[in-house]
Enzyme design. Structure first.
Site, PDB file in Angstrom:
ATOM      1  N   GLU A 169       0.860  -1.181   0.000  1.00 14.86           N
ATOM      2  CA  GLU A 169       0.000   0.000   0.000  1.00 14.86           C
ATOM      3  C   GLU A 169       0.901   1.238   0.000  1.00 14.86           C
ATOM      4  OE1 GLU A 169      -3.450  -0.277   2.316  1.00 14.86           O
ATOM      5  OE2 GLU A 169      -3.984   1.831   2.091  1.00 14.86           O
ATOM      6  N   ARG A 170       0.665   2.107  -0.956  1.00 17.66           N
ATOM      7  CA  ARG A 170       1.474   3.319  -1.114  1.00 17.66           C
ATOM      8  C   ARG A 170       2.957   2.992  -1.303  1.00 17.66           C
ATOM      9  NH1 ARG A 170      -3.058   5.702  -2.431  1.00 17.66           N
ATOM     10  NH2 ARG A 170      -4.560   5.755  -0.747  1.00 17.66           N
ATOM     11  N   ASN A 228      -3.421  -1.886   7.490  1.00 18.07           N
ATOM     12  CA  ASN A 228      -4.682  -2.497   7.042  1.00 18.07           C
ATOM     13  C   ASN A 228      -4.383  -3.995   6.984  1.00 18.07           C
ATOM     14  OD1 ASN A 228      -5.995  -0.012   6.711  1.00 18.07           O
ATOM     15  ND2 ASN A 228      -5.118   0.242   4.669  1.00 18.07           N
ATOM     16  N   LYS A 269      -4.306  -0.340  13.757  1.00 24.69           N
ATOM     17  CA  LYS A 269      -5.183   0.668  13.151  1.00 24.69           C
ATOM     18  C   LYS A 269      -6.607   0.174  13.399  1.00 24.69           C
ATOM     19  CE  LYS A 269      -6.413   2.585   8.573  1.00 24.69           C
ATOM     20  NZ  LYS A 269      -5.960   2.775   7.171  1.00 24.69           N
ATOM     21  N   GLU A 314     -10.938   4.210   8.655  1.00 26.47           N
ATOM     22  CA  GLU A 314     -11.038   3.847   7.240  1.00 26.47           C
ATOM     23  C   GLU A 314     -11.529   2.413   7.041  1.00 26.47           C
ATOM     24  OE1 GLU A 314      -7.123   4.910   5.672  1.00 26.47           O
ATOM     25  OE2 GLU A 314      -7.840   6.957   5.348  1.00 26.47           O
ATOM     26  N   ARG A 318      -2.689   3.421  16.851  1.00 26.48           N
ATOM     27  CA  ARG A 318      -2.650   4.616  15.982  1.00 26.48           C
ATOM     28  C   ARG A 318      -3.809   5.572  16.265  1.00 26.48           C
ATOM     29  NH1 ARG A 318      -2.922   3.839  10.399  1.00 26.48           N
ATOM     30  NH2 ARG A 318      -1.166   5.074   9.707  1.00 26.48           N
ATOM     31  N   ARG A 377     -12.003  17.286  10.029  1.00 24.72           N
ATOM     32  CA  ARG A 377     -11.203  16.058  10.137  1.00 24.72           C
ATOM     33  C   ARG A 377      -9.924  16.242  10.957  1.00 24.72           C
ATOM     34  NH1 ARG A 377      -8.979  12.530   4.955  1.00 24.72           N
ATOM     35  NH2 ARG A 377      -7.136  11.725   6.005  1.00 24.72           N
ATOM     36  N   ASP A 437      -3.009  14.240   6.800  1.00 25.95           N
ATOM     37  CA  ASP A 437      -2.535  12.995   6.209  1.00 25.95           C
ATOM     38  C   ASP A 437      -1.287  13.172   5.358  1.00 25.95           C
ATOM     39  OD1 ASP A 437      -2.321  10.410   5.446  1.00 25.95           O
ATOM     40  OD2 ASP A 437      -4.012  10.413   4.058  1.00 25.95           O
ATOM     41  N   GLU A 463       3.897   9.321  -0.550  1.00 31.72           N
ATOM     42  CA  GLU A 463       2.526   9.188  -1.066  1.00 31.72           C
ATOM     43  C   GLU A 463       2.022  10.469  -1.726  1.00 31.72           C
ATOM     44  OE1 GLU A 463      -0.256   7.899   1.900  1.00 31.72           O
ATOM     45  OE2 GLU A 463      -1.997   8.266   0.627  1.00 31.72           O
ATOM     46  N   HIS A 511      -4.658  18.786   0.317  1.00 30.80           N
ATOM     47  CA  HIS A 511      -5.491  17.681  -0.154  1.00 30.80           C
ATOM     48  C   HIS A 511      -6.176  17.990  -1.481  1.00 30.80           C
ATOM     49  CE1 HIS A 511      -7.128  13.763   0.332  1.00 30.80           C
ATOM     50  NE2 HIS A 511      -6.853  13.692   1.628  1.00 30.80           N
ATOM     51  N   TRP A 521     -12.853  13.433   1.543  1.00 29.35           N
ATOM     52  CA  TRP A 521     -11.938  12.946   0.516  1.00 29.35           C
ATOM     53  C   TRP A 521     -11.948  13.855  -0.704  1.00 29.35           C
ATOM     54  CZ3 TRP A 521     -13.087   6.903   0.407  1.00 29.35           C
ATOM     55  CH2 TRP A 521     -12.678   6.355   1.637  1.00 29.35           C
TER      56      TRP A 521
END
Ligand code: GCW
Length: 615
Positions: A126-127, A166, A243, A247, A280, A293, A322, A350, A460, A483
């Site tokens: 991931e990433r 995740n 985590k 999400e 986290r 957020r 983020d 990222e 973002h 998002w």
């Protein structure tokens, strides 16, 4: 004839061996086989220290000495030709320091200096932008893992979380744990402990309990048994990274329990073995849905401060949103006082051009430490940028971020320039003409990225999901507002920016008083975070008298000019200092970066211009 063919073969083989593909990282010492290492102590770690010095140290004799009177940490002292340390890992760190030509006393600021791998069990990351995972389950490349361990040890990293936050529940099944043990056995002599990310619902997902409720006895029992199994295989296992309720990940909130309930249940299972839980704080959209957020982590965790077991550490990203190229620090570090904190930095880029852009991250991390004192932190974690690409990180200069992370985890007082200089000399050449130019270039690279991606505190506005290019008009009604880029910049014909002052979401109030006051007041808020904290009219006069709209255009343009300078310097001036392959690969990427920077500028200015020029 035969002889000619044979020697040709030897010659090409030797050349192939010397091919500069970047795999050797900053560890390109040539064997001199000159030093004799004397030591009375012995351990697998000391053997590695000894071997490194005997192979690569260009001096005659070295003594390695364990010294019980030294501070009880991973530090070392290099005096004359003697390296002393309290622990054998200290001797190994001392050996690498000596090879770098460093002397004196050195002690790590953080005891926990960890890489977090977001590696999935299927080999994807991931990433991750440097190929597949180096942790190849059931077909481990042991030499590759050893090389990885050596590189980490050379910069003082002492822990690896092997899998994605995740997390798949499968990582805790016996076949995987046996593989984890193999990795732990390889990393151990290099002073590196293994940790795992866990899925909070593991027992239920694996069909072994009916619930994952942390207050349910059978659930707690399952975790205790699992801990026992892990420690039987890996006696020095570090602990879990979690985590939860973030999400879409399961967590204690699914059973109306708190993060403390969840973390403590795991902490109790690990406690008998001295394991820790890194919990986290990257949560949003669950209990505080609808709230700004950037405020949600404090809202969620502050009321729980003091309720965690002593082997729980809260792990929080440096910024409250983020991993944007520039964020203010996360106010969690002001608010959580009774629970130990760790900071999570992101080495993988990222939101910073991934492995296509040259962006040296040490200046960004140093900025965090300008506001959050290392003494407030128990540890530091970096989301790794490592994959199976031949050069490990996808971009030769992304290696510098792995290196810088390790060096800052050891000593956050080092300047980003000092680290860049060290890395450039070790990785390329110590020719001053190269090193001086490239230090300047690296140092400006992060500011360049901020300017062409998110000037004046915009944030973002990245393309959905992959987070690579610009998408200032991004809005999809079916996605959470948080998002969507338009939610963050809120541009209209009058103004742009997110009001987080007392007239807006009051996110500024989560900071300690002096900082809160500074950010809250548009006059004292640093201009590079202006639109992060304030909603500002296009005609607003900046400190230099130009309007906001003029300044925004200036910043985007300057970002592009900075990348032009970087690209031009490398292309026309650095070629003679660098081997062909690495020069070409970096050159190609810089050309891409320049094109991307222009795209960011053009797309964003076209979009914002529709509003700004309407007055
Ligand atoms: O930065 C975001 C990423 C997700 C990541 C998440 C997190 C691992 O886009 O890919 O998931 O943060 O940090 O949990």
């Amino acid at each position: 004839m035969k002889r000619i063919v044979w020697s040709f073969f030897i010659l090409t083989a030797a050349m192939a061996l010397q091919a500069e593909d970047g795999h050797q990282l900053w560890l390109r010492y040539q064997p001199v086989n000159k030093a004799k290492v004397v030591t009375e102590a012995s351990s697998p770690t000391i053997s590695i220290a000894k071997q490194e010095l005997e192979t690569y140290y260009n001096g005659e004799n070295v003594t390695l000495k364990l010294d019980a009177t030294m501070p009880d940490d991973d530090g070392y002292r290099i005096e004359g030709s003697t390296i002393s340390a309290r622990r054998d890992a200290g001797l190994l760190y001392g050996a690498f320091a000596l090879l770098r030509g460093q002397y004196g006393d050195s002690h790590p600021t953080f005891n926990l200096r960890l890489l977090n791998h977001w590696d999935n069990l299927d080999g994807s990351i991931e990433r991750g932008y440097a190929g597949e995972s180096i942790f190849e389950w059931f077909k481990l490349d042991e030499q590759l893992i050893r090389d990885y361990a050596r590189a980490n040890a050379s910069i003082g990293i002492n822990g690896s979380v092997l899998n994605n936050v995740n997390a798949s529940p499968k990582i805790l099944t016996t076949p995987y744990l046996k593989e984890v043990k193999k990795i732990a056995d390889i990393l151990r002599p290099y002073g590196i402990k293994v940790y795992l990310s866990i899925n909070f619902a593991s027992p239920m997902a694996l069909g072994e309990t009916k619930t994952a409720d942390p207050l349910n006895k059978s659930v707690a029992k399952w975790w205790q048994k699992k801990a026992k199994e892990i420690y039987k295989l890996i006696p020095d296992f570090g602990g879990f990274l979690v985590k939860a309720n973030s999400e879409g990940q399961p967590g204690p909130g699914d059973y109306n329990r708190t993060h403390a309930d969840g973390a403590n249940m795991l902490a109790d299972a690990l406690k008998p073995f001295n394991g820790i839980v890194m919990w986290r704080c990257f949560v949003y959209g669950a209990n505080h849905k609808g709230e700004d957020r950037v405020k949600q982590a404090v809202s969620e965790f502050k009321p729980l401060d003091g309720l965690f077991r002593d082997n729980v550490i809260l792990q929080t990203k440096n910024g409250p949103l983020d991993f944007q190229p520039r964020e203010p620090y996360s106010p969690i570090f002001d608010q959580i006082k009774k629970t130990p904190n760790m900071v999570e930095l992101q080495i993988t880029q990222e939101y910073l051009g991934q492995s296509r852009h040259l962006v040296y991250l040490a200046p960004m991390w140093k900025e965090f430490f300008d506001y959050v004192s290392p003494s407030q932190l128990k540890g530091i974690a970096g989301v790794a940028n490592i994959g199976k690409d031949r050069n490990w990180c996808g971009h030769h200069f992304s290696q510098a971020n792995w290196y810088a992370f390790g060096r800052l985890a050891w000593n956050p007082d080092l300047s980003s320039n000092t680290i860049a200089e060290e890395w450039l000399e070790l990785t390329f050449t110590n020719d001053k003409r190269f090193v001086d130019s490239m230090m300047r270039l690296m140092e400006m690279s992060r500011e360049a990225c901020v300017k062409y991606m998110m000037p004046l505190g915009l944030h973002h506005i990245f393309k959905f999901d992959h987070h690579y290019g610009p998408e200032p008009d991004g809005f999809i009604a079916s996605y959470p507002l948080e998002w969507c880029p338009v939610y963050y910049h809120k541009a209209n014909n009058d103004s742009i920016g997110f009001d987080r002052s007392h007239t807006g979401t009051n996110a500024t109030s989560q900071y300690r008083k002096d900082i809160a006051d500074m950010y809250d007041n548009i006059e004292t808020c640093p201009e590079d975070l202006l639109l992060w904290f304030h909603r500002v009219p296009w005609t607003y006069k900046m400190k230099d008298g130009s309007t906001l709209w003029e300044s925004l255009q200036f910043e985007y343009q300057l970002g592009v000019i900075m990348v032009e300078t970087m690209q031009t310097t490398w292309h026309y001036k650095m070629r003679n200092f660098v081997d062909e392959q690495r020069w070409r690969e970096v050159d190609e990427r810089l050309a891409d970066q320049l094109q991307n920077a222009r795209e960011w500028r053009d797309v964003c200015l076209n979009y914002f211009g529709q509003f700004a020029t309407k007055q």
